[in-house]
Design a protein around this motif. Structure first.
Motif, short mmCIF file in Angstrom:
data_model
loop_
_atom_site.label_atom_id
_atom_site.label_comp_id
_atom_site.label_asym_id
_atom_site.label_seq_id
_atom_site.Cartn_x
_atom_site.Cartn_y
_atom_site.Cartn_z
N HIS A 79 32.38 -8.69 3.78
CA HIS A 79 32.77 -10.18 4.15
C HIS A 79 32.65 -10.45 5.34
CE1 HIS A 79 34.90 -13.64 3.12
NE2 HIS A 79 35.62 -13.57 4.00
N PHE A 80 32.91 -9.58 6.28
CA PHE A 80 32.58 -9.80 7.80
C PHE A 80 31.45 -9.31 8.37
CE2 PHE A 80 37.31 -10.14 7.05
CZ PHE A 80 37.28 -11.68 7.26
N HIS A 139 40.30 -14.48 4.55
CA HIS A 139 39.07 -15.05 5.56
C HIS A 139 39.58 -14.96 7.09
CE1 HIS A 139 37.10 -16.30 2.05
NE2 HIS A 139 38.19 -16.86 1.64
N ILE A 140 40.42 -13.95 7.27
CA ILE A 140 40.92 -13.51 8.63
C ILE A 140 40.15 -12.59 9.45
CG2 ILE A 140 42.94 -13.20 10.05
CD1 ILE A 140 43.35 -15.66 8.51
N HIS A 141 39.34 -13.35 10.29
CA HIS A 141 38.37 -12.12 11.07
C HIS A 141 39.34 -11.63 12.11
CE1 HIS A 141 34.46 -11.21 12.42
NE2 HIS A 141 34.94 -11.02 13.70
N ASN A 142 39.14 -10.21 11.97
CA ASN A 142 39.77 -9.35 13.04
C ASN A 142 39.24 -8.20 13.25
OD1 ASN A 142 41.55 -7.70 14.29
ND2 ASN A 142 43.54 -8.46 13.72
N ASP A 143 38.18 -8.04 14.39
CA ASP A 143 37.39 -6.90 14.69
C ASP A 143 38.22 -5.79 14.90
OD1 ASP A 143 35.07 -8.20 14.45
OD2 ASP A 143 34.82 -8.55 16.37
N ASP A 144 39.21 -5.96 15.60
CA ASP A 144 40.29 -4.77 16.05
C ASP A 144 40.77 -4.05 14.66
OD1 ASP A 144 39.65 -5.26 18.62
OD2 ASP A 144 41.28 -6.34 18.98
N LEU A 145 41.27 -5.17 13.72
CA LEU A 145 41.90 -4.45 12.51
C LEU A 145 40.70 -3.39 11.70
CD1 LEU A 145 44.06 -4.95 10.09
CD2 LEU A 145 42.06 -5.86 9.17
#
Length: 106
Positions: free
Chosen positions: A83-84, A48-54
């Motif tokens: 998930h995001f 649950h780690i949101h990271n658009d760049d990833l």
């Protein structure tokens, strides 16, 4: 790399760990297989780690490997993006095409 990311998600190591992993990702990205890229995508979602760049960084390499992914790998990649609430067209078009091909083989 992908095993560490998935273990970190399973152990709920949190944001600090995933920031360290993300900083390392550009150095290893070119060496990761399609399966490993799918596992990285899944690990971030599982944690649950949101990271658009990833997810932007993973999209093109995943699209390049899509034709060789197995059904499970396609599924965990889609799960990671969904998930995001992400569905980049350049990735999802080829993933869904691969999924259709895999289903036709059954």
């Amino acid at each position: 790399f992908c095993l560490v990311a998935n273990a970190s998600a399973k152990l709920q190591l949190g944001l600090d760990t995933f920031q360290v992993l993300y900083a390392r990702l550009p150095k290893v990205l070119a060496r990761l297989s399609g399966r490993q890229l799918a596992m990285v995508c899944h690990a971030w979602a599982k944690a649950h780690i949101h990271n658009d760049d990833l997810f932007e960084l993973l999209a093109l390499p995943l699209a390049a490997h899509a034709a060789k992914l197995e059904a499970h790998e396609v599924a965990i990649t889609i799960f990671g993006y969904a998930h995001f609430r992400k569905a980049p067209k350049e990735l999802f078009d080829v993933l869904l095409e691969r999924f259709r091909g895999l289903l036709a083989e059954q």
